[in-house]
Design a protein around this motif. Structure first.
Motif, PDB file in Angstrom:
ATOM      1  N   ARG A  41       0.807  -1.229   0.000  1.00  0.00           N
ATOM      2  CA  ARG A  41       0.000   0.000   0.000  1.00  0.00           C
ATOM      3  C   ARG A  41       0.829   1.264   0.000  1.00  0.00           C
ATOM      4  O   ARG A  41       0.305   2.357  -0.203  1.00  0.00           O
ATOM      5  N   ASN A  42       2.106   1.156   0.238  1.00  0.00           N
ATOM      6  CA  ASN A  42       2.963   2.336   0.264  1.00  0.00           C
ATOM      7  C   ASN A  42       2.843   3.089  -1.061  1.00  0.00           C
ATOM      8  O   ASN A  42       3.186   2.559  -2.116  1.00  0.00           O
ATOM      9  N   PRO A  54       3.633   0.910  -9.216  1.00  0.00           N
ATOM     10  CA  PRO A  54       2.647  -0.170  -9.394  1.00  0.00           C
ATOM     11  C   PRO A  54       3.258  -1.494  -9.817  1.00  0.00           C
ATOM     12  O   PRO A  54       2.861  -2.548  -9.311  1.00  0.00           O
ATOM     13  N   ALA A  55       4.208  -1.466 -10.755  1.00  0.00           N
ATOM     14  CA  ALA A  55       4.793  -2.727 -11.219  1.00  0.00           C
ATOM     15  C   ALA A  55       5.533  -3.431 -10.089  1.00  0.00           C
ATOM     16  O   ALA A  55       5.428  -4.656  -9.921  1.00  0.00           O
ATOM     17  N   LEU A  56       6.274  -2.670  -9.282  1.00  0.00           N
ATOM     18  CA  LEU A  56       7.029  -3.258  -8.183  1.00  0.00           C
ATOM     19  C   LEU A  56       6.106  -3.775  -7.085  1.00  0.00           C
ATOM     20  O   LEU A  56       6.462  -4.695  -6.347  1.00  0.00           O
ATOM     21  N   ALA A  57       4.918  -3.185  -6.971  1.00  0.00           N
ATOM     22  CA  ALA A  57       3.959  -3.605  -5.953  1.00  0.00           C
ATOM     23  C   ALA A  57       3.161  -4.836  -6.362  1.00  0.00           C
ATOM     24  O   ALA A  57       2.321  -5.309  -5.596  1.00  0.00           O
ATOM     25  N   VAL A 101      13.480  -6.865 -11.520  1.00  0.00           N
ATOM     26  CA  VAL A 101      13.330  -6.141 -12.784  1.00  0.00           C
ATOM     27  C   VAL A 101      11.849  -5.877 -12.997  1.00  0.00           C
ATOM     28  O   VAL A 101      11.018  -6.771 -12.803  1.00  0.00           O
ATOM     29  N   THR A 102      11.494  -4.660 -13.375  1.00  0.00           N
ATOM     30  CA  THR A 102      10.107  -4.331 -13.683  1.00  0.00           C
ATOM     31  C   THR A 102       9.969  -4.056 -15.178  1.00  0.00           C
ATOM     32  O   THR A 102      10.928  -3.687 -15.853  1.00  0.00           O
ATOM     33  N   VAL A 103       8.753  -4.227 -15.664  1.00  0.00           N
ATOM     34  CA  VAL A 103       8.525  -4.170 -17.105  1.00  0.00           C
ATOM     35  C   VAL A 103       8.826  -2.789 -17.681  1.00  0.00           C
ATOM     36  O   VAL A 103       9.211  -2.669 -18.852  1.00  0.00           O
ATOM     37  N   ASP A 104       8.674  -1.731 -16.876  1.00  0.00           N
ATOM     38  CA  ASP A 104       8.950  -0.393 -17.401  1.00  0.00           C
ATOM     39  C   ASP A 104      10.424  -0.221 -17.743  1.00  0.00           C
ATOM     40  O   ASP A 104      10.775   0.459 -18.716  1.00  0.00           O
TER      41      ASP A 104
END
Length: 456
Positions: A306-307, A312-315, A395-398
């Motif tokens: 919720r932080n 968003p991708a990392l969450a 790794v995140t998609v962005d």
């Protein structure tokens, strides 16, 4: 949905109803925030006059439909705080109409006045001023009135927020309601002197967000403008992967100098990231994913998700590891997807719902391997684990898209920005808007109780 496009002057006086048909008041104006470029500005909300004659602000996200005879809201509960115009806001009827403009493609020096503004709803549920009705301004008492022409917003000059018309404080007020990516785009359009004034005035955390959205050449230029101590502070406030990418663009001596000025606990992750090639999983990853121990509860994991500072991708997933929980961690055990967290009781331990079968990425995995990994498992985030089963990062998609897109992609206009209203007026649904729209809520509503106004 109602009318796809409606002209604001024709909305004045329309009754405003709640979803149950209860009359709330009538429309008196619309509020927008003019941009620093020619893209269509977003409509922030409506000025509604209650039956008590008091005027309030209603965010456009609460508007369900605009029909020829009425405006319908998603809720009959509205904030009764008296409307007060903010520095970065413009009233469409009160200020925009009758403004003198020019049509650049029009031959000669003909001057036009704005007689109406057409607003339209986009696929993202935002409303923007897409069209402008103008009439040629003819001088003399006996001069015939010019014919009304309806043109696209981008065809009109004189309605943008120009650098000459505002100082740095005015620009900061406008930028305060914008997404970081849109502030970055707007900064690039400013003269160098004004750009530096704005950068000097932004606080470090906000400047770090903007830096992350700038092309590499602009990042380097602005970093050189800052004194070394502040440049180190901004790098500390940036996401580790973005800060490492920026440091990688500098020469070794300058990069080492900035790393020395940073706090050791902030520079250590960047040094690790810089040890990997930029087109590998290790070079793409962030060193600050969401990590919990196996004895953490679902409620604790959701609290981390919720932080609002977590992208968003990392969450989208929480990583479960043995201590220590800072990267590189103890033994990596697996992941828990956010959808699974939402389905489980709050007191459940994450150890009981961990996905230990999901394949992880090796830090030396190539960009092609990382791309295939995301496509194969339909993920927006993935773990990077070394041979000793330590979680190194995620790794995140962005970040993958950032490296897949052609060089200089940030310098190009994003397709559809003008249509969806998420451009340099910001004010998107993520709470960055001038009126703080966050999931349909507005910062004007934050301090006052919400009351349902009723007919007398």
């Amino acid at each position: 949905m109602g009318t796809a496009r409606v002209f604001v002057a024709q909305m004045v006086g329309l009754a405003v109803f709640g979803p149950d048909g209860e009359r709330i008041g009538k429309v008196r104006d619309a509020v927008t925030a003019l941009r620093v470029d020619q893209l269509a500005p977003r409509v922030l909300g409506l000025v509604v006059e209650l039956l008590t004659r008091q005027r309030i602000f209603v965010p456009m996200l609460r508007v369900t439909a605009i029909d020829p005879g009425a405006v319908t809201l998603t809720t009959g509960v509205v904030n009764l705080r008296r409307f007060s115009q903010r520095p970065n806001e413009t009233l469409v009827v009160g200020e925009l109409l009758d403004a003198r403009v020019r049509l650049p493609e029009q031959e000669g020096t003909a001057e036009f006045i704005v007689v109406d503004a057409g607003i339209e709803r986009t696929r993202s549920r935002d409303w923007v001023i897409g069209r402008v009705a103008v009439r040629e301004r003819r001088r003399g008492r006996l001069a015939r009135r010019g014919q009304v022409r309806v043109v696209d917003w981008s065809e009109v000059s004189g309605l943008t927020v120009s650098e000459e018309d505002q100082g740095t404080e005015r620009l900061l007020a406008v930028f305060d309601g914008m997404r970081a990516a849109d502030v970055a785009a707007a900064l690039r359009e400013l003269p160098e002197k004004r750009r530096h004034e704005v950068v000097d005035a932004l606080h470090d955390e906000r400047l770090a967000d903007v830096f992350q959205e700038l092309p590499e050449v602009d990042q380097r230029d602005l970093l050189h403008h800052l004194d070394p101590d502040r440049a180190a502070d901004v790098l500390e406030a940036m996401d580790p992967d973005d800060a490492a990418d920026l440091l990688g663009e500098l020469d070794t001596a300058e990069s080492d100098r900035l790393l020395e000025l940073m706090e050791p606990e902030e520079s250590a992750p960047l040094r690790r990231l810089l040890s990997y090639s930029a087109d590998t999983a290790g070079g793409l990853m962030t060193s600050e994913p969401l990590i919990v121990q196996p004895d953490a509860t679902v409620a604790e994991a959701l609290a981390r998700v919720r932080n609002p500072d977590v992208p968003p991708a990392l969450a989208s997933m929480v990583f479960v590891c043995r201590p220590p929980t800072s990267t590189p961690t103890g033994r990596y055990l697996g992941v828990v997807h956010i959808q699974r967290l939402l389905r489980e009781p709050p007191a459940e331990l994450v150890a009981g719902i961990v996905d230990a079968e999901l394949t992880w990425l090796h830090p030396e995995a190539t960009l092609g391997e990382v791309t295939r990994y995301f496509a194969s498992y339909n993920l927006v985030c993935g773990p990077v684990v070394d041979d000793a089963d330590h979680l190194l990062g995620a790794v995140t998609v962005d970040d993958v898209l950032d490296h897949l897109l052609p060089p200089g992609w940030r310098e190009r206009e994003i397709g559809g920005v003008g249509a969806n209203g998420n451009g340099p007026n910001g004010n998107g649904a993520n709470g960055d808007g001038a009126n703080g729209t966050d999931g349909g809520q507005d910062s004007r509503d934050s301090d006052d109780p919400e009351v349902v106004p009723r007919d007398a």
